[in-house]
Design an enzyme around this catalytic site. Structure first.
Site, PDB file in Angstrom:
ATOM      1  N   HIS A  33      39.970  31.327  27.729  1.00 56.01           N
ATOM      2  CA  HIS A  33      39.355  31.014  29.025  1.00 56.01           C
ATOM      3  C   HIS A  33      37.924  31.578  29.071  1.00 56.01           C
ATOM      4  O   HIS A  33      37.650  32.647  28.525  1.00 56.01           O
ATOM      5  CB  HIS A  33      40.119  31.691  30.164  1.00 56.01           C
ATOM      6  CG  HIS A  33      41.476  31.128  30.465  1.00 56.01           C
ATOM      7  ND1 HIS A  33      41.970  29.979  29.902  1.00 56.01           N
ATOM      8  CD2 HIS A  33      42.441  31.589  31.320  1.00 56.01           C
ATOM      9  CE1 HIS A  33      43.188  29.750  30.390  1.00 56.01           C
ATOM     10  NE2 HIS A  33      43.496  30.711  31.234  1.00 56.01           N
ATOM     11  N   CYS A  84      46.540  35.317  33.690  1.00 57.10           N
ATOM     12  CA  CYS A  84      45.587  35.429  32.578  1.00 57.10           C
ATOM     13  C   CYS A  84      44.129  35.487  33.037  1.00 57.10           C
ATOM     14  O   CYS A  84      43.340  36.288  32.533  1.00 57.10           O
ATOM     15  CB  CYS A  84      45.798  34.271  31.600  1.00 57.10           C
ATOM     16  SG  CYS A  84      45.911  32.676  32.417  1.00 57.10           S
TER      17      CYS A  84
END
Ligand code: A2P
Length: 343
Positions: free
Chosen positions: A248, A134
């Site tokens: 994130h 990711c």
């Protein structure tokens, strides 16, 4: 293939598994038949998708009989065992784990970056395609257009990573700990060995003894080299878990081969696929994990010339990016890979 594919989701009860369903519905992905798989613990649970109720089945070696596309997100050991079984049964696997990413014959794909890597793969004819890590995906969506224009020589990245990367149980523990700490109680630490709420810590993946990087940091290095087909780019990363739910953030410093200043980079990024520029210096408004949550695009801001670099031309840039870990970092990217195969 002429008719709509039979799609299986492995790990459908997890954070990414649930997002697979939302993304498939929102993008109206063609589905002839849908099979939902998880562990024996979840067998018999029901899930609604597009107005139909489906029953979750236990994942077994016989789960993939006539499956054309299998989306895996149940962890590395499940992928290692069952992805080859699914592929041998004729299902084309898009795997979210790290199990196959660095195998030469397995394409590692970010559709905005290297869609050509899936050429020759046909739905329903087997094969494994890996979804990158990711943090790597969220970094490469905005950095690749800059790399193509000005050539990245060296990249220094620091991440601020959400709970979702560690799964649904980690998200639940962060929520629980937050209420426990506010109530003056000892926080429950089942998933991580230390308090997560009101804290941050170095990424929980294992440290590689050889050099002291953790696995997450090293994935960002090796996967970028594979995706860009360029191992000369120098990359160093520091990965940190922060008490954020599902997006994130990353601070990225780039050293470039060719001059490119912040204004040119901002213009380039405003035209790039999968990117939204949020770079309001006057209002001090820049990407945040909350704003990036549930969004397809990676948000990019704090686009500025690196003043530490010498010379009259700008060959260093700083960026701050935020991307939804569950969505672009996992489920959306995997479904976009599958879309490359149905077109
Ligand atoms: P289950 O809910 O039945 O345990 P997350 O990454 O959010 O923690 O989700 C992990 C996913 O992987 C869940 O859907 C989980 O199902 C699934 N899973 C875990 N172990 C197995 C297993 N042995 N067989 C099949 N699915 C599994």
């Amino acid at each position: 293939m002429s008719s709509a594919p039979h799609v299986a989701i492995v790990g459908v009860t997890g954070a990414v598994g649930q997002e697979f369903l939302r993304v498939l519905e929102q993008r109206n992905f063609p589905i002839g038949k849908l099979t939902l798989l998880a562990s024996a613990r979840s067998a018999g649970k029901t899930v609604d998708f597009k107005g139909t109720t489906y029953t979750v089945k236990e994942l077994t070696e016989d789960s993939f009989g006539d499956v054309d596309l299998a989306l895996f997100s149940a962890g590395g050991s499940i992928s290692k065992k069952y992805a080859p079984i699914a592929s041998d049964a004729g299902a084309t696997v898009v795997d979210n784990s790290s199990a196959f990413r660095m195998i030469d014959s397995v394409p590692l794909v970010v559709p905005e970056v290297n869609p050509e890597a899936v050429e020759g793969i046909e739905l329903g004819k087997g094969g494994i395609i890996a979804n990158p890590n990711c943090s790597t995906i969220i970094m490469l969506v905005p950095v690749t257009p800059i790399h193509r224009r000005a050539g990245v020589k060296r990249m220094v990245v620091s991440t601020y990573q959400a709970a979702s990367g560690a799964g649904a149980a980690a998200m639940a523990e962060l929520e629980l700990q937050t209420s426990e700490v506010l109530a003056g109680k000892e926080p429950t630490c089942d998933i991580f060995p230390r308090q997560y709420a009101f804290n941050l810590f170095s990424h929980n993946s294992d440290i590689i003894p050889e050099h002291g990087y953790n696995e997450e940091e090293y994935k960002m290095v090796c996967e970028t080299h594979k995706i860009w087909k360029n191992s000369d780019v120098k990359i160093t990363a520091t990965c940190v878990r922060v008490p954020v739910m599902r997006a994130h953030a990353e601070s990225i410093n780039l050293e470039l081969e060719q001059p490119l200043d912040a204004d040119e980079a901002r213009q380039l990024l405003s035209e790039a696929a999968g990117v939204r520029v949020v770079d309001d210096r006057v209002g001090n408004n820049f990407p945040t994990p909350l704003e990036a949550s549930n969004e397809d695009d990676v948000l990019v801001g704090r686009i500025r010339n690196d003043i530490s670099r010498e010379g009259t031309k700008v060959t260093g840039l700083d960026l701050f990016v935020c991307g939804d870990q569950v969505r672009k970092g996992a489920a959306l990217n995997a479904v976009q890979i599958a879309e490359l195969l149905v077109k």
